[in-house]
Scaffold this active site. Sequence first.
Site, PDB file in Angstrom:
ATOM      1  N   ARG A 229       6.920  -7.943  -8.776  1.00 42.94           N
ATOM      2  CA  ARG A 229       7.133  -6.625  -8.177  1.00 42.94           C
ATOM      3  C   ARG A 229       6.586  -6.567  -6.752  1.00 42.94           C
ATOM      4  O   ARG A 229       7.087  -5.799  -5.923  1.00 42.94           O
ATOM      5  CB  ARG A 229       6.493  -5.539  -9.038  1.00 42.94           C
TER       6      ARG A 229
ATOM      7  N   ARG B  87       0.897  -1.510  -0.869  1.00 45.04           N
ATOM      8  CA  ARG B  87       1.037  -1.690  -2.305  1.00 45.04           C
ATOM      9  C   ARG B  87       2.515  -1.821  -2.670  1.00 45.04           C
ATOM     10  O   ARG B  87       3.390  -1.287  -1.963  1.00 45.04           O
ATOM     11  CB  ARG B  87       0.447  -0.481  -3.035  1.00 45.04           C
ATOM     12  N   HIS B  88       2.798  -2.511  -3.754  1.00 49.48           N
ATOM     13  CA  HIS B  88       4.170  -2.583  -4.247  1.00 49.48           C
ATOM     14  C   HIS B  88       4.704  -1.182  -4.543  1.00 49.48           C
ATOM     15  O   HIS B  88       3.951  -0.226  -4.729  1.00 49.48           O
ATOM     16  CB  HIS B  88       4.248  -3.448  -5.508  1.00 49.48           C
TER      17      HIS B  88
ATOM     18  N   TYR C 242      -0.224   6.718  -9.820  1.00 50.92           N
ATOM     19  CA  TYR C 242       1.186   6.706 -10.201  1.00 50.92           C
ATOM     20  C   TYR C 242       2.003   7.717  -9.389  1.00 50.92           C
ATOM     21  O   TYR C 242       3.191   7.917  -9.658  1.00 50.92           O
ATOM     22  CB  TYR C 242       1.344   7.003 -11.700  1.00 50.92           C
TER      23      TYR C 242
ATOM     24  N   LYS D  79     -10.535   4.174 -10.034  1.00 46.82           N
ATOM     25  CA  LYS D  79     -10.570   3.433  -8.771  1.00 46.82           C
ATOM     26  C   LYS D  79     -12.002   3.322  -8.246  1.00 46.82           C
ATOM     27  O   LYS D  79     -12.408   2.278  -7.724  1.00 46.82           O
ATOM     28  CB  LYS D  79      -9.672   4.101  -7.727  1.00 46.82           C
TER      29      LYS D  79
END
Length: 493
Positions: free
Chosen positions: A202, A117-118, A91, A321
């Site tokens: 997104r 990544r978005h 994040y 992850k």
Amino acid sequence: MSSPQDLKTPYLPLVDPRLQLLSARHAPRRNPLCDLVFGGLRVLAVVSTWFLCLGWMSDKTSGGAKPDYSVQVPAAPLGVSENIQKLWGQYSPWYAVNEYVPPPPECKITQANILQRHGARFPNTGQGKDYRKSVERLLAAPRFVDSRFDFLKDYEYALGAEDLVPLGASQSFESGSAAYERYAHLVSPGNIPFVRASDAPRVVMSAMNWTVGFAAASHQQHNPAVNVLLSELVNNTLNNHCPNAGKGRAQIAQWRSVFAPPIAARLHAAAPGIALEPVDIFNLMAMCPFETVATGHASPFCALFTEDDFRAFEHHGDLEKYYRTGYGEPLGAVQGVGYVNELLARLTDSPVQDETQTNATLPFPLGRTLYADFSHEHTMVAVYSALGLFDVAGHGPNPHKMPAPVKDGAAEPEWVASRMVPFSARMVTERMECASREGIEPGVFVRILVNDALQDLEFCGAGDDGLCSLDEFVESQGYARRNGDGDFAKCYN
């Protein structure tokens, strides 16, 4: 703080803050992709977006354009120290892990492949429900005895779900602009970036913001569009899917049971009468990054936690992850094999050879010089694992304790989520032609950068400059070229 309605309204425009914003309802809709994205949404559109959607293009060219390797994208000023922002795991807002290193002077970049990544978003739907419940448990306290909790007296949970936030839109715009500055020499009127996106809204919006940033940096001389949307309901190299793979839940639950109780005791003392569980502590900590990226200034939740608390929060992301699509999950790397095989096809200008996630019914042009693909963080971690990047197999993050603090001169841990997959993370694979240098024969070479940090490609014989010969790079990718050694079938059998 922004009003509840401000936070709940989806923020999906293509944004250049330097341009005047106009209402999308005044814009004619002729491109089916634009209709798909904008239909039914209350959004704002930039004037330059109209040009993209209508297919307008300047007759000017950028002949003779030279790459600007000095371009740097700054971290977002959010009212929270950068040290703390870098402890938010997946994040974290994007930041350059290292300064971009230009290629050796004997080399010229001939192709760039971007996997991104978005941008920053609201929590997903499930996360949001959990965060709201944890906030409600905190709000149930009869009183607060610490002034840092005073904001809770009239607090209302106000985050939206799933969609981009303003920061997420600008991250992709800035990335597109930086890509043009860095790779302008690869672009011509007949060879503009080929752009794909997994079809989550997104992700699509991030891709479109990138194209607008690219076009703006070229002064509308080159106007790429999102060429292909990859459905997340079928084979898709930009969206990992493996029903039989683990998700790291046991490991992150174990870590929460270690780090959360002391924090819970501190919060209980400040808010007598409540009983927070370890998962509540994580959820309340997550409110700090999500409210901060949504509003553009520090969430009051951030002040409830220390830097050491956020180090534990980062470790939570590292574990997830690693044990979800990383080396700690036996079926993690195979979820990135399809993209790796597509990358090999582009680098070698040869048809894709893949029996995993590639959807052969979709356009996949070869011979382009700049490709940009937009995806999710779990897919990017799977791609890293399939390639052999950040290889900490056998000594990955420990669910029982954090790594020891880094002392002066010591190496940073290799597997750190905020350095690998922050919001708007990007991996760039550069192909280049090099003249002879320091005893190395001329030829075609490859290097990879993740968030501008040059990667160690020891697995294909790279030296300090990070360069592998193209042939050795292809040879090193045996796992992908063998379609994951049967692991793909294990995802479904």
